[in-house]
Motif scaffolding. Structure first.
Motif, mmCIF file in Angstrom:
data_model
loop_
_atom_site.group_PDB
_atom_site.id
_atom_site.type_symbol
_atom_site.label_atom_id
_atom_site.label_comp_id
_atom_site.label_asym_id
_atom_site.label_seq_id
_atom_site.Cartn_x
_atom_site.Cartn_y
_atom_site.Cartn_z
ATOM 1 N N ASN A 153 38.731 22.811 34.132
ATOM 2 C CA ASN A 153 38.517 22.993 35.405
ATOM 3 C C ASN A 153 38.828 24.622 35.963
ATOM 4 N N LEU A 154 37.906 25.238 36.532
ATOM 5 C CA LEU A 154 38.335 26.695 36.639
ATOM 6 C C LEU A 154 39.664 26.770 37.877
ATOM 7 N N VAL A 155 39.710 25.842 38.614
ATOM 8 C CA VAL A 155 40.839 26.012 39.543
ATOM 9 C C VAL A 155 42.248 25.779 38.809
ATOM 10 N N TRP A 156 42.167 24.813 38.210
ATOM 11 C CA TRP A 156 43.273 24.361 37.543
ATOM 12 C C TRP A 156 43.556 25.488 36.362
ATOM 13 N N ARG A 157 42.676 25.947 35.807
ATOM 14 C CA ARG A 157 42.949 27.082 34.863
ATOM 15 C C ARG A 157 43.470 28.450 35.390
ATOM 16 N N GLN A 158 42.977 28.842 36.650
ATOM 17 C CA GLN A 158 43.662 29.899 37.293
ATOM 18 C C GLN A 158 45.342 29.668 37.768
ATOM 19 N N MET A 159 45.546 28.253 38.011
ATOM 20 C CA MET A 159 46.869 27.927 38.317
ATOM 21 C C MET A 159 47.855 28.096 37.219
ATOM 22 N N LEU A 201 41.452 27.226 49.557
ATOM 23 C CA LEU A 201 40.344 26.936 48.693
ATOM 24 C C LEU A 201 39.477 25.907 49.001
ATOM 25 N N TRP A 207 37.624 35.015 37.625
ATOM 26 C CA TRP A 207 37.717 35.231 39.086
ATOM 27 C C TRP A 207 38.833 34.447 39.809
ATOM 28 N N PHE A 250 38.236 19.677 41.231
ATOM 29 C CA PHE A 250 39.661 19.812 41.472
ATOM 30 C C PHE A 250 40.225 19.100 42.549
ATOM 31 N N PRO A 255 35.546 16.176 33.028
ATOM 32 C CA PRO A 255 35.497 17.315 34.059
ATOM 33 C C PRO A 255 34.541 18.531 33.972
ATOM 34 N N LEU A 256 34.313 18.783 32.667
ATOM 35 C CA LEU A 256 33.139 19.718 32.173
ATOM 36 C C LEU A 256 33.326 19.819 30.673
ATOM 37 N N GLU A 264 33.190 22.738 40.768
ATOM 38 C CA GLU A 264 34.484 23.034 40.166
ATOM 39 C C GLU A 264 35.775 22.760 41.329
ATOM 40 N N LEU A 301 39.871 32.342 41.876
ATOM 41 C CA LEU A 301 39.632 31.460 43.022
ATOM 42 C C LEU A 301 40.551 31.071 44.007
ATOM 43 N N LEU A 302 41.724 31.463 43.840
ATOM 44 C CA LEU A 302 42.838 30.998 44.717
ATOM 45 C C LEU A 302 42.926 32.076 45.790
#
Lengths: 257, 257
Positions: free
Chosen positions: A172-178, B181, B83, B111, B248-249, B107, B85-86
């Motif tokens: 998941n892109l959001v968790w990944r950024q975290m 977000l 990117w 999340f 999730p993906l 996504e 996102l946060l």
DNA sequence: CAATTCCAAATGTCTGACATTTTAGTGTTG
DNA sequence: CAACACTAAAATGTCAGACATTTGGAATTG
């Protein structure tokens, strides 16, 4: 006093470097919340840099929520609640800080405590071969550097990479950024508590359990194992688990250092 | 073709505005991942702006992870996985976008589905009077704007504020930052599915349950109620719950539009 | 005393020039 | 022909000085 005369920092001609130095001064608490930040021209003179470069550096601080600027009025240091902790640049600034902000480390750990077990469970559902490979590489790096206590910094890097790989494996892109957020917390832990051999063995075993649960697609086991790691982390950080888990921050305000 | 000749945008002399326009062009998929981004001088000419202003705008895109720059080589559009996102600025860019990036909306919702119930539980443990006040104000705003279908945009703002208040009530700085977000996701939902009266009544009741559980300090009930909201949200977004919650993906790559 | 005008301070922008980094090409030489 | 050094072009990074704009307060004036 007026402006807390800028900790005499080495003058360098690089916007990135200058931004880093100023950011770390703020993160170390060199200026109080709401205090006026030095004017552009003062910074130019102090660092021997052009106004253009100084403005470039200040722009980075602004996008990170560290300072606020307004034409005609000047610049101020923002409250800690406004800081963009999730900005990867912020992680870079926080790591390697001689005296990491104690509240930030606690807040980040409290967050991990509430989020990471669930993320590990997600990872166990979604991890692919590449994710497992990343986890294994990081784990081996941790093992290789565990014996030599002089390589504790290197060990911390692999540790941070391991946990970031868990977040990334959630796909998941959001968790990944975290995942970026973890580095300062982990490195601070490693730096402040030089762990002993037995402690490290225990830590390695707990990491192995998470990795194995993810490989075997066992979400619940991954969740438990991740929480198990964080218990040890909290102990090493000298944090009271009960306080954090039951009342993330019930104490009235700052709770000091 | 070469550079996808920049969607003819209105020329304005403001770095913030220019950055917003360029960012939205990227977020709309106007350039492919890894594609070369226009050079500074081309942008200067196209927008009738000075190089200084253009560089300022590009610096913002860089800190948001939208583009990558390198002296001598040029600039490229980053992959969606890079990117930030946060970054609150990113939320600002995403909201009001005519065609929100479908993958991003999915996504973000995935999340929320995995995080928000837990955050609601935390909020039930830590919320103080001020938090409850924020929640109530937002809830009343949602109620006031529910009757008039022409005020759907306003309704969405209150909705977003309500959920951000939940994150903030966790009294953790990291979760609090994450509240930013939600706005694009929620506003996109409201915009694309003009909800009917009965749907809105149902939505309001679900929000009320969360607020009440937080007030009564019932973490488990808050968790259930938050998940209950998100079920409806997913339905309104036309998302398959099972697909998201279980994998999730898992699909190989982009999954297209 | 209130409203207005003016000025100083700080950040925002413009312009043109030079510095640095990187790539591509062009020779030279073994 | 292959490998190396050199050169030139292209792009971003930095410098310098001037002007524009916003803001807050101080002086002026009714």
């Amino acid at each position: 006093m007026s402006l807390s005369p800028l900790p005499s920092l080495p003058a360098r001609a690089d916007a990135h470097e200058l931004a880093t130095q100023l950011a770390r001064a703020i993160l170390s608490g060199h200026w109080a919340t709401g205090a006026p930040f030095p004017r552009e021209l003062d910074l130019c003179e102090h660092f021997g840099a052009s106004r253009n470069l100084v403005r470039n550096a200040l722009a980075r601080l602004t996008t990170a929520g560290l300072i606020e600027r307004s034409a005609g009025r000047g610049s101020w240091v923002c409250d800690i609640g406004e800081w963009h902790l999730l900005d990867p640049q912020m992680s870079e600034w926080l790591t390697g800080l001689d005296t990491p902000h104690p509240q930030l480390i606690r807040e980040i750990h409290a967050f991990r405590l509430s989020a990471e077990p669930h993320v590990a469970a997600l990872a166990a559902q979604s991890a692919d071969a590449e994710d497992l490979s990343r986890l294994e590489r990081a784990y081996r790096g941790m093992c290789d550097t565990a014996a030599d206590s002089a390589r504790y910094r290197e060990h911390g890097e692999h540790d941070a990479i391991f946990h970031a790989a868990i977040y990334r494996a959630s796909h998941n892109l959001v968790w990944r950024q975290m995942g970026h957020l973890l580095r300062p917390s982990i490195l601070a832990l490693i730096a402040q508590s030089h762990q002993q051999a037995t402690t490290l063995d225990d830590s390695l075993e707990r990491h192995w359990r998470v990795m194995e649960a993810i490989r075997l697609r066992q979400p619940d086991e991954a969740r438990r194992a991740a929480a198990y790691i964080l218990e040890r982390t909290a102990a090493d950080l000298g944090l009271s688990m009960r306080h954090i888990t039951e009342h993330p921050l019930t104490s009235p305000k700052g709770t000091g250092a």
